[in-house]
Design a protein around this motif. Structure first.
Motif, mmCIF file in Angstrom:
data_model
loop_
_atom_site.group_PDB
_atom_site.id
_atom_site.type_symbol
_atom_site.label_atom_id
_atom_site.label_comp_id
_atom_site.label_asym_id
_atom_site.label_seq_id
_atom_site.Cartn_x
_atom_site.Cartn_y
_atom_site.Cartn_z
ATOM 1 N N ASP A 40 33.476 -3.327 12.323
ATOM 2 C CA ASP A 40 32.471 -4.504 12.038
ATOM 3 C C ASP A 40 32.815 -5.723 11.177
ATOM 4 O OD1 ASP A 40 30.567 -3.235 14.037
ATOM 5 O OD2 ASP A 40 29.578 -2.367 12.639
ATOM 6 N N TRP A 41 33.279 -4.915 10.098
ATOM 7 C CA TRP A 41 33.664 -5.968 8.985
ATOM 8 C C TRP A 41 34.888 -7.004 9.328
ATOM 9 C CZ3 TRP A 41 38.294 -6.969 6.436
ATOM 10 C CH2 TRP A 41 38.151 -7.433 5.127
ATOM 11 N N ARG A 76 35.625 -7.670 12.663
ATOM 12 C CA ARG A 76 35.124 -8.685 13.329
ATOM 13 C C ARG A 76 34.363 -10.066 12.646
ATOM 14 N NH1 ARG A 76 30.918 -6.817 16.117
ATOM 15 N NH2 ARG A 76 30.803 -8.685 17.302
ATOM 16 N N ALA A 79 28.198 -11.517 14.054
ATOM 17 C CA ALA A 79 28.968 -10.527 13.991
ATOM 18 C C ALA A 79 28.481 -9.561 12.818
ATOM 19 C CB ALA A 79 30.327 -10.602 13.686
ATOM 20 N N SER A 104 25.717 -6.748 13.843
ATOM 21 C CA SER A 104 26.136 -5.393 13.902
ATOM 22 C C SER A 104 26.336 -4.469 12.823
ATOM 23 C CB SER A 104 27.350 -5.427 14.970
ATOM 24 O OG SER A 104 27.813 -4.137 15.384
ATOM 25 N N LEU A 105 27.058 -5.309 11.824
ATOM 26 C CA LEU A 105 27.155 -4.451 10.656
ATOM 27 C C LEU A 105 25.938 -4.030 9.856
ATOM 28 C CD1 LEU A 105 30.270 -5.362 8.035
ATOM 29 C CD2 LEU A 105 27.646 -4.848 7.257
ATOM 30 N N HIS A 117 24.195 -1.040 11.900
ATOM 31 C CA HIS A 117 25.045 0.220 11.656
ATOM 32 C C HIS A 117 24.919 0.694 10.105
ATOM 33 C CE1 HIS A 117 27.725 -0.708 14.929
ATOM 34 N NE2 HIS A 117 26.935 0.129 15.302
#
Length: 289
Positions: free
Chosen positions: A147-148, A150, A169, A172-173, A176
């Motif tokens: 994720d990071w 991205r 983006a 999403s991080l 999670h």
């Protein structure tokens, strides 16, 4: 002659009793004196994990009736001292908040999708208690680092919408990271996970500021680097300070029990040998040649 049989026979019985006592004594008390207690904790935590898994399944299948029952069972188990004594206090406070969220959602009649995240967080936290060294939340390291990556790639793009893409983006991080918050907190406290959450929130604020017309490009770069460091630190600390397994390890070899065991075998052999001699010559009279 009978005395020669009875002496090793009595010693055999005494050593057999002593050997059995040593074995059972180690099983019950063990090196730390609490193997049975640890076994009870393991059973209670396993039941808690099972209830959390059932609660997650109820959320996934939108089964509100089953959710009410499993949530009640979960609350009963968390009130046990052997359960609430495991893990960190901060983690239990966060779990209680998640349980309250689910209760309120059920009362309001929300579908399972409305409290699925809370059920997932609870399931990951109980898994961390039962299997600390192989907890499911530790597998999120590669997901969060992806994720990071991205986020950074979106931010570094040559177009003018880099901040907007990076902010998308980050969603999403953040999801999670929030998903594993309870598990990380219950396992080794809330310091590392809070630092990662704060850094992610700060990065979001910087990106939002640029989207609104600000110019904090260099601060975003530094914040992204710091965010990655916090993520790596989170999982490194999770592995280094994992709580001890709730199942007590097997007791180390006891030399006394081994000595008693070998003595029992020797006395049994001597008893049998003396008995055979007595059978061949009951009165000890040797035949004349």
């Amino acid at each position: 002659m009978k005395i020669r049989i009875m002496i090793p026979f009595v010693l055999c019985i005494v050593m057999t009793i002593g050997s059995a006592g040593a074995v059972w004594g180690n099983t019950i008390f063990g090196p730390s004196g609490n193997s049975l207690i640890a076994g009870s904790e393991a059973n209670m935590l396993a039941s808690l994990d099972e209830a959390a898994a059932s609660l997650y399944e109820a959320a996934y299948t939108n089964n509100r009736q089953a959710a009410f029952l499993k949530l009640q069972r979960f609350n009963q188990l968390t009130k046990q001292a052997s359960v609430s004594g495991s893990g960190s206090q901060a983690g239990w406070e966060a779990i209680n908040e998640a349980v309250a969220q689910i209760e309120q959602a059920l009362v309001r009649g929300e579908p399972g999708s409305g409290w699925l995240m809370a059920a997932t967080r609870i399931k990951l936290s109980t898994d961390a208690l039962v299997r600390p060294e192989h907890a499911l939340w530790l597998q999120y390291e590669s997901i969060l680092l992806h994720d990071w990556t991205r986020v950074q790639q979106s931010w570094k793009r040559s177009t003018d919408d880099g901040a907007l893409a990076a902010s998308a983006a980050m969603d999403s991080l953040n999801e999670h990271l929030n998903r594993i918050e309870l598990a990380a907190s219950i396992q080794f406290g809330d310091t590392a996970i809070d630092e990662a959450l704060v850094r992610a929130h700060y990065t979001n604020l910087l990106l939002d500021g640029i989207i609104d017309g600000g110019s904090n490009g260099e601060r975003v770069n530094k914040s992204l680097d710091a965010l990655r460091d916090k993520l790596v630190q989170l999982f490194d600390e999770g592995r280094e300070t994992a709580v001890l397994p709730v199942v007590a390890p097997a007791a180390s070899t006891n030399p006394i029990s081994w000595a008693l065991f070998l003595g029992t075998i020797i006395c049994a052999v001597l008893t049998y040998s003396s008995w055979r001699k007595y059978q061949r010559s009951p009165y000890g009279i040797k035949p004349l040649k």
